[in-house]
Write a protein that holds these residues in place. Sequence first.
Motif, PDB file in Angstrom:
ATOM      1  N   ARG A  53       0.808  -1.220   0.000  1.00  0.00           N
ATOM      2  CA  ARG A  53       0.000   0.000   0.000  1.00  0.00           C
ATOM      3  C   ARG A  53       0.845   1.276   0.000  1.00  0.00           C
ATOM      4  NH1 ARG A  53      -3.918  -0.681   4.225  1.00  0.00           N
ATOM      5  NH2 ARG A  53      -4.978  -1.910   2.648  1.00  0.00           N
ATOM      6  N   LYS A  54       1.851   1.371   0.872  1.00  0.00           N
ATOM      7  CA  LYS A  54       2.655   2.596   0.952  1.00  0.00           C
ATOM      8  C   LYS A  54       3.393   2.852  -0.360  1.00  0.00           C
ATOM      9  CE  LYS A  54       3.464   2.614   5.928  1.00  0.00           C
ATOM     10  NZ  LYS A  54       4.463   2.485   6.999  1.00  0.00           N
ATOM     11  N   TRP A  55       3.962   1.799  -0.937  1.00  0.00           N
ATOM     12  CA  TRP A  55       4.679   1.924  -2.213  1.00  0.00           C
ATOM     13  C   TRP A  55       3.723   2.389  -3.309  1.00  0.00           C
ATOM     14  CZ3 TRP A  55       4.209  -0.321  -7.019  1.00  0.00           C
ATOM     15  CH2 TRP A  55       5.297  -0.163  -7.886  1.00  0.00           C
ATOM     16  N   ALA A  56       2.573   1.732  -3.412  1.00  0.00           N
ATOM     17  CA  ALA A  56       1.598   2.065  -4.457  1.00  0.00           C
ATOM     18  C   ALA A  56       1.028   3.468  -4.263  1.00  0.00           C
ATOM     19  CB  ALA A  56       0.479   1.028  -4.487  1.00  0.00           C
ATOM     20  N   LEU A  57       0.827   3.868  -3.031  1.00  0.00           N
ATOM     21  CA  LEU A  57       0.305   5.207  -2.754  1.00  0.00           C
ATOM     22  C   LEU A  57       1.341   6.267  -3.148  1.00  0.00           C
ATOM     23  CD1 LEU A  57      -1.965   6.959  -1.672  1.00  0.00           C
ATOM     24  CD2 LEU A  57      -0.975   6.709   0.616  1.00  0.00           C
ATOM     25  N   ALA A  58       2.600   6.027  -2.804  1.00  0.00           N
ATOM     26  CA  ALA A  58       3.656   6.982  -3.167  1.00  0.00           C
ATOM     27  C   ALA A  58       3.784   7.102  -4.692  1.00  0.00           C
ATOM     28  CB  ALA A  58       4.985   6.550  -2.550  1.00  0.00           C
ATOM     29  N   LEU A  59       3.712   5.981  -5.388  1.00  0.00           N
ATOM     30  CA  LEU A  59       3.787   6.018  -6.855  1.00  0.00           C
ATOM     31  C   LEU A  59       2.554   6.701  -7.434  1.00  0.00           C
ATOM     32  CD1 LEU A  59       5.085   5.392  -9.553  1.00  0.00           C
ATOM     33  CD2 LEU A  59       4.191   3.048  -9.376  1.00  0.00           C
ATOM     34  N   THR A  60       1.390   6.447  -6.884  1.00  0.00           N
ATOM     35  CA  THR A  60       0.156   7.079  -7.360  1.00  0.00           C
ATOM     36  C   THR A  60       0.230   8.595  -7.203  1.00  0.00           C
ATOM     37  OG1 THR A  60      -1.156   5.112  -6.851  1.00  0.00           O
ATOM     38  CG2 THR A  60      -2.355   7.202  -7.056  1.00  0.00           C
ATOM     39  N   VAL A  61       0.684   9.059  -6.048  1.00  0.00           N
ATOM     40  CA  VAL A  61       0.825  10.505  -5.807  1.00  0.00           C
ATOM     41  C   VAL A  61       1.827  11.103  -6.800  1.00  0.00           C
ATOM     42  CG1 VAL A  61       1.656  12.232  -4.149  1.00  0.00           C
ATOM     43  CG2 VAL A  61       0.095  10.422  -3.401  1.00  0.00           C
ATOM     44  N   THR A  62       2.919  10.397  -7.040  1.00  0.00           N
ATOM     45  CA  THR A  62       3.919  10.866  -8.004  1.00  0.00           C
ATOM     46  C   THR A  62       3.322  10.975  -9.402  1.00  0.00           C
ATOM     47  OG1 THR A  62       5.715   9.875  -6.701  1.00  0.00           O
ATOM     48  CG2 THR A  62       6.171  10.331  -9.021  1.00  0.00           C
ATOM     49  N   LEU A  63       2.558   9.973  -9.814  1.00  0.00           N
ATOM     50  CA  LEU A  63       1.949   9.992 -11.147  1.00  0.00           C
ATOM     51  C   LEU A  63       0.866  11.063 -11.260  1.00  0.00           C
ATOM     52  CD1 LEU A  63       1.794   6.171 -11.891  1.00  0.00           C
ATOM     53  CD2 LEU A  63       3.292   7.873 -12.955  1.00  0.00           C
ATOM     54  N   LEU A  64       0.118  11.289 -10.203  1.00  0.00           N
ATOM     55  CA  LEU A  64      -0.893  12.350 -10.230  1.00  0.00           C
ATOM     56  C   LEU A  64      -0.233  13.728 -10.321  1.00  0.00           C
ATOM     57  CD1 LEU A  64      -3.518  10.981  -7.669  1.00  0.00           C
ATOM     58  CD2 LEU A  64      -3.732  11.117 -10.165  1.00  0.00           C
ATOM     59  N   ALA A  65       0.855  13.926  -9.586  1.00  0.00           N
ATOM     60  CA  ALA A  65       1.600  15.195  -9.678  1.00  0.00           C
ATOM     61  C   ALA A  65       2.146  15.388 -11.095  1.00  0.00           C
ATOM     62  CB  ALA A  65       2.733  15.215  -8.656  1.00  0.00           C
ATOM     63  N   THR A  66       2.622  14.312 -11.689  1.00  0.00           N
ATOM     64  CA  THR A  66       3.124  14.371 -13.064  1.00  0.00           C
ATOM     65  C   THR A  66       2.002  14.740 -14.023  1.00  0.00           C
ATOM     66  OG1 THR A  66       4.802  12.704 -12.530  1.00  0.00           O
ATOM     67  CG2 THR A  66       4.318  13.050 -14.861  1.00  0.00           C
TER      68      THR A  66
END
Length: 194
Positions: A53-66
């Motif tokens: 969950r933490k890994w996927a959430l961090a990647l999701t936030v990164t992709l949304l910012a992108t």
Amino acid sequence: MLPILTLDERIFRFCYDATGAGQLLPVMIAASILGSGWTMFALVPLLARVNTRKWALALTVTLLATAVMVFSLKAAVGRPRPIVALAGVHPLYGAPTDFSFPSGHSAGSFATAAFVSTVAWFRARREPAVAMAMYGISAAMMTLAVLIGYSRVYLGVHFPGDVLMGAVLGGSLGGVGGYVYATKLARDDVPGAD
């Protein structure tokens, strides 16, 4: 010396004209589909699992910012796509109607590759036994990101400069996102750390 826009158009024409009989067309379409924003839904099962969950959430936030940065730059720059700006250019798959600069496919794929590579590099430093596997994952992700970016030029929907800027933007945000996640994870693993 050629102006940058002329050089960008010449490189585009070289890549687009090199499509020939289209032997690579199925590969390029597959790469383009894989690089679309819809593939973010693949993160949903990882968000549901406690150990990812933490890994996927961090990647999701990164992709949304992108995605927000790409959307903002597209609106600010307003560069038309090659299929609109250049005579004789037709999309080989799909016909996007938004602006061209920067490439969202390129930004998203490089953000993912840089995020994964940064986290893998941190893990390889902590666990030397898995270093070669981590470097292999990084190389595969970067290769895939390059293929996705190239597919957008091959298919006639982006100039090379769009793809390059998407790679720089996505790679930068992905690297920062991966660094923040990996350093926080390392701090959380240290007993007594805040």
